[in-house]
Design an enzyme around this catalytic site. Structure first.
Site, PDB file in Angstrom:
ATOM      1  N   GLU A   4       0.975  -1.256   0.138  1.00  0.00           N
ATOM      2  CA  GLU A   4       0.104   0.118  -0.185  1.00  0.00           C
ATOM      3  C   GLU A   4       0.924   1.180  -0.140  1.00  0.00           C
ATOM      4  OE1 GLU A   4      -1.353   3.188   1.477  1.00  0.00           O
ATOM      5  OE2 GLU A   4      -1.725   2.214   3.192  1.00  0.00           O
TER       6      GLU A   4
ATOM      7  N   CYS B  39      -1.523   8.910   3.662  1.00  0.00           N
ATOM      8  CA  CYS B  39      -1.425   8.333   2.278  1.00  0.00           C
ATOM      9  C   CYS B  39      -2.498   8.415   1.430  1.00  0.00           C
ATOM     10  CB  CYS B  39      -1.244   6.732   2.424  1.00  0.00           C
ATOM     11  SG  CYS B  39      -2.646   5.953   3.493  1.00  0.00           S
TER      12      CYS B  39
END
Length: 703
Positions: free
Chosen positions: A278, A315
């Site tokens: 990720e 993120c």
């Protein structure tokens, strides 16, 4: 061997080690059942506000092979626990962490986070444990494996078939986490891993590792998990990857560059070790073509929040904001007006609204990335050294101003679509058509999330179809959903967190799917009896047991899987159809209009489906007081063949599965959930209806 020390968005420019300082505490790692204190190869971490060194990190001297083997030898005990045992342990861990949250908030100040920002990391992470515990107890049976599907017949007479099961992998999950969420980032990974029955080795980023260690310490203090179920490596990974084998897996959260290096590790490739990534991505926010004043306000509020929340170190943060060309100036003006009110500085000061970046390294990186973006965009707010910071010694802290850029020619640009400044930075750009917009969004080459802010009555189906393949999540915001929306930047335990392409191609969270990630799917072939034995759930065609005692007269512990009741028959009459129609109010023509029904698909009147279900209950239910407490629900109802006037129905009731329930209230009788397989057949032994019913059944007092 890959010397991985941190998952920050930049790599250290030098491997020079800081000289040993006695007054700076060292973070210990927890491996093979003990706290390991290194004696050399330390790297220092500095306070994000004061710039003072606060701790040192080193994993020198850890025997990585021993740590991996310890997890497999001792942590493998988790696989012998049932899903509900694991889920209950996770709930107790979450409760214990919640009681100690103030300790974590105190440590979080060193990362530059305000209390509001730290809440996402600390209490958001703990709530993820609660959510996963509840999800598993609600959706999975109290077993050690997951039976994924129903009986798949593979033979003419039903003596051979298959099911798919998922079992815990006989390995260890290595979780490499990023610096921006040292608590949530760990808890969101270990929750599904432990629930799957797989032990973990957690490797936090060096910046923020103190918070991760504090939480691991708190988890170990309550001694709920088996030895080896959770280990912590603070420092470098050294040869950890070389110790892994085919039953192990690796997850990574951090920069795309570092992730790609890890993914190409020859040992991982050689042994086909699963690697889930990720990575940071250039996420988007889109203002719809038909935007009105309310929509613009929602859009500006969402972009502003993502620029300033956690100082932009998320993120999922919005890096590109797309607006209709005619609204570019309006949106820019409103955003700047809000950004002017932001007070950046020391979170200890009450008037501070945005904290610092996590480290001076991060500040240097964001400064460099903004300079790159400025080659294709104009800085219209922030991004300069003259910004006033609310701190006693602003030059010592990792402060960076909220920064807004404007690119008027996004089609000709490339840097703004490929470069993420991992801080409070966003670029505005215009679009003229849906086709152009979809093309620009795709230039990000895969993102975790995009937000579409629209009017309530605006149709965005075409836009969603064009950009959905490039995203792990789409957040659609309008005036109606804004009242309760969790926002653009909030990954939720029930939803997939990940994305294609640049975002890493992995999936985290996503409810039970995340638990399954750490399990092996296996097709089991055999007879119905063999599959019943393996799955602890009766399979059609397996042996049944019948006796004179009605199964509803037996308590939970007396019932046996495969116990069956074959009921008497009931003939359906015209009066049944008329009476049920009057009772239910369902006068659908196929049940009540003889002429219309004659011209229908059935050719004559047929019984209501729910009458068949009700009549079936009348056949199999024992009316006397007994262990059955209540009907808990019905699953998988299918009406297979019509039942006409004059047909006779009969029910086969079979005990399919048993799940004990934890006793939340000691004053209530102990009980469990029993799943019954129901098959309703007509006089020709044709199946007319099939479903499962669930009943709450009391347990014996001495169970």
């Amino acid at each position: 061997m890959l010397d991985l020390d941190t998952t920050n968005s930049i790599e250290p420019s030098s491997t020079t080690h800081i000289p040993h300082r006695e007054n700076i505490p060292s973070l210990a790692s927890f491996v093979y059942g003990t706290w390991h204190h290194a004696t050399q190869d330390f790297r220092e971490v500095y306070h994000a506000i004061t710039g003072e060194p606060i701790y040192r990190v080193s994993s020198h001297g850890i025997d990585m092979a021993k740590a991996v083997n310890y997890a497999k030898q001792h942590g493998a005990e988790l696989a012998n626990w049932t899903f509900h045992q694991r889920a209950n342990a996770l709930k107790q861990i979450a409760q214990a962490l919640l009681e100690r949250k103030e300790e974590f908030y105190a440590l979080a100040t060193a990362t530059g986070a305000t209390r509001k920002d730290a809440w996402v990391d600390i209490e958001g992470g703990i709530q993820t444990l609660f959510a996963y515990s509840s999800l598993v107890r609600r959706e999975l049976n109290d077993e050690k494996i997951i039976t994924e599907d129903a009986w798949i017949p593979l033979s003419k007479h039903g003596s051979f078939g298959a099911k798919h099961i998922l079992s815990a992998k006989a390995g260890v999950a290595v979780h490499i986490n990023a610096f921006n969420f040292p608590i949530w980032g760990m808890l969101e990974k270990i929750a599904p891993t432990l629930l799957a029955g797989v032990p973990c080795i957690v490797k936090p980023a060096t910046d923020g590792a103190q918070l991760t260690q504090a939480v691991v310490h708190a988890i170990l203090d309550i001694q709920l998990l088996p030895q080896g179920a959770l280990q912590l490596i603070c420092g470098q990974t050294y040869d950890l990857f070389e110790q892994l084998s085919a039953q192990d897996c690796v997850t990574f959260t951090g920069s795309a560059d570092t992730g790609q290096k890890l993914r190409q590790h020859p040992h991982l490739n050689r042994h086909s070790i699963p690697f889930s990534m990720e990575a940071d991505s250039v996420n988007s926010a889109i203002l719809s073509p038909e935007a009105n004043e309310t929509t613009i306000e929602l859009f500006v509020r969402e972009v502003f929040r993502e620029i300033t929340s956690k100082a932009g170190q998320k993120c999922t943060a919005i890096r590109r904001a797309f607006v209709p060309e005619n609204l570019l100036d309006t949106v820019q003006s409103q955003l700047i007006n809000k950004l002017k009110k932001v007070v950046v500085g020391d979170p200890a000061r009450s008037d501070t609204t945005m904290g610092a970046l996590a480290s001076l390294k991060q500040k240097q990186d964001v400064t460099h990335k903004v300079q790159l973006l400025a080659q294709e965009a104009e800085i219209v707010f922030g991004g300069n050294p003259d910004f006033k910071f609310n701190a006693e010694f602003p030059e010592r802290g990792a402060f960076f101003p909220p920064t807004l850029l404007r690119c008027t020619t996004p089609d000709q640009a490339s840097i703004i679509h490929q470069t993420e400044a991992f801080g409070p930075v966003c670029t505005l750009m215009p679009y003229q058509s849906i086709e152009q917009l979809a093309h620009l969004v795709a230039r990000g080459e895969g993102s975790l999330v995009a937000s579409i802010v629209k009017n309530c009555d605006e149709n965005i189906e075409t836009l969603v179809q064009k950009i959905a393949p490039w995203h792990g999540r789409l957040h659609i915001l309008d005036e109606e959903s804004a009242k309760e929306s969790t926002g653009h930047g909030s990954p939720l335990p029930h939803l997939v967190h990940g994305g294609p392409g640049r975002a890493g191609g992995g999936e985290e969270l996503g409810g039970i799917r995340a638990v399954k990630h750490y399990m092996q799917r296996t097709a089991i072939q055999g007879s119905p009896n063999s599959l019943t034995q393996v799955t602890h759930a009766w399979t059609a065609g397996a042996s049944v047991r019948e006796d004179r005692v009605h199964p509803f007269k037996k308590d939970f512990d007396e019932l046996v899987i495969g116990e069956r009741l074959l009921t008497a028959r009931r003939t359906v009459t015209e009066s049944d159809l008329v009476n049920f129609a009057c009772l239910s109010g369902d006068h659908f023509y196929a049940h009540t209009d003889k002429i219309a029904a004659a011209n229908s698909f059935f050719g004559e009147r047929v019984a209501h489906g729910y009458f068949i279900v009700s009549a079936a209950a009348g056949l199999f239910v024992d009316a006397a007081e007994g262990p059955v407490i209540a009907n808990y629900g019905m699953d998988n109802l299918r009406f297979v063949e019509p039942v006409k006037i004059g047909d006779s129905i009969q029910v086969e009731l079979t005990c399919k599965q048993k799940t004990p329930k934890p006793q939340k209230d000691p004053t209530q009788p102990a009980h469990g959930v029993v799943v019954w397989d129901i098959k309703v057949k007509n006089q020709h032994q044709e199946l007319v209806a099939t479903y499962d019913i669930l009943t709450l059944v009391a347990r014996a007092a001495n169970h």
